[in-house]
Design an enzyme around this catalytic site. Structure first.
Site, PDB file in Angstrom:
ATOM      1  N   ASP A  70      58.050  50.224  39.184  1.00  0.00           N
ATOM      2  CA  ASP A  70      59.130  50.079  40.157  1.00  0.00           C
ATOM      3  C   ASP A  70      59.140  48.643  40.646  1.00  0.00           C
ATOM      4  O   ASP A  70      58.096  47.994  40.712  1.00  0.00           O
ATOM      5  CB  ASP A  70      58.976  51.041  41.329  1.00  0.00           C
ATOM      6  CG  ASP A  70      60.310  51.322  41.992  1.00  0.00           C
ATOM      7  OD1 ASP A  70      60.829  52.436  41.821  1.00  0.00           O
ATOM      8  OD2 ASP A  70      60.851  50.426  42.664  1.00  0.00           O
ATOM      9  N   GLN A  71      60.319  48.184  41.000  1.00  0.00           N
ATOM     10  CA  GLN A  71      60.477  46.784  41.387  1.00  0.00           C
ATOM     11  C   GLN A  71      61.047  46.665  42.795  1.00  0.00           C
ATOM     12  O   GLN A  71      61.953  47.396  43.174  1.00  0.00           O
ATOM     13  CB  GLN A  71      61.409  46.086  40.400  1.00  0.00           C
ATOM     14  CG  GLN A  71      61.503  44.593  40.578  1.00  0.00           C
ATOM     15  CD  GLN A  71      62.370  43.986  39.499  1.00  0.00           C
ATOM     16  OE1 GLN A  71      63.585  44.133  39.526  1.00  0.00           O
ATOM     17  NE2 GLN A  71      61.756  43.320  38.544  1.00  0.00           N
TER      18      GLN A  71
END
Length: 197
Positions: A70-71
């Site tokens: 996830d960013q």
């Protein structure tokens, strides 16, 4: 002994990146709450979401190594940049980023669904946006429509024209999956993509 890989994502961008390692894998979409916790740093948020995505699929996919990623993108003042979802929000984000440094923190988790063992890191990557005119922002968004991308751009496309420079260990992390770190995690567990198959 290596196990089948499962990518905990429905992202076509992450899928395309993982294909570069030339290892067989399947994908599944995790359902998690991505709301930041009170006082949670961007780094901690990226790590937690990556691990949560992997763990959310563990019970349904025994016998697998699950890759969660996830960013989180943030401006110098700490403002988080999420997926814009629409044109007006993307315009707003690119105006905020124009002429500034934006740090992209990509959380990565490799989880053994059976043992619960996992490796988790956060890979930073910095994009230095050049000053952007309103006309440039509008033209870019009309051409690429990056409304499903954190920060409102596609690094692998015309988005490269938005920057003065990029800094970081792995440009793949800017797209959403740090392959250099993932390769290291896989090798830690005895899976070397260069020696598989």
């Amino acid at each position: 002994m290596t196990k089948p890989l499962l990518l905990a994502s429905s992202s076509p961008y992450r899928k395309a990146l993982l294909e570069r390692l030339a290892l067989p894998f399947t994908t599944a979409s995790p359902d998690i709450d991505e709301t930041p916790m009170p006082g949670e740093t961007a780094d901690d948020l990226a790590r937690r979401l990556a691990e949560s995505k992997a763990r959310a699929l563990a019970a349904k996919h025994p016998g697998h190594w699950i890759i969660g990623s996830d960013q989180v993108a943030c401006l110098p003042d700490g403002t988080l940049l999420h997926k814009p979802g629409n044109h007006s929000q993307a315009v707003h984000q690119l105006r905020q980023s124009s002429g500034h440094r934006v740090v992209f923190l990509t959380g990565l988790c490799l989880l053994d669904a059976d043992s619960g063992d996992c490796q988790v890191i956060c890979e930073p990557f910095t994009a230095h946006f050049r000053p952007l005119s309103s006309e440039e922002i509008e033209s870019y968004l009309q051409r690429e429509q990056p409304y499903d991308c954190a920060g409102s751009f596609k690094m692998e496309g015309l988005g490269i024209t938005l920057f003065d420079r990029l800094e970081g260990r792995d440009p793949n992390s800017l797209v959403g999956l740090p392959l250099i770190a993932l390769n290291g995690m896989l090798r830690n567990w005895g899976c070397n993509p260069l020696l598989e198959g």
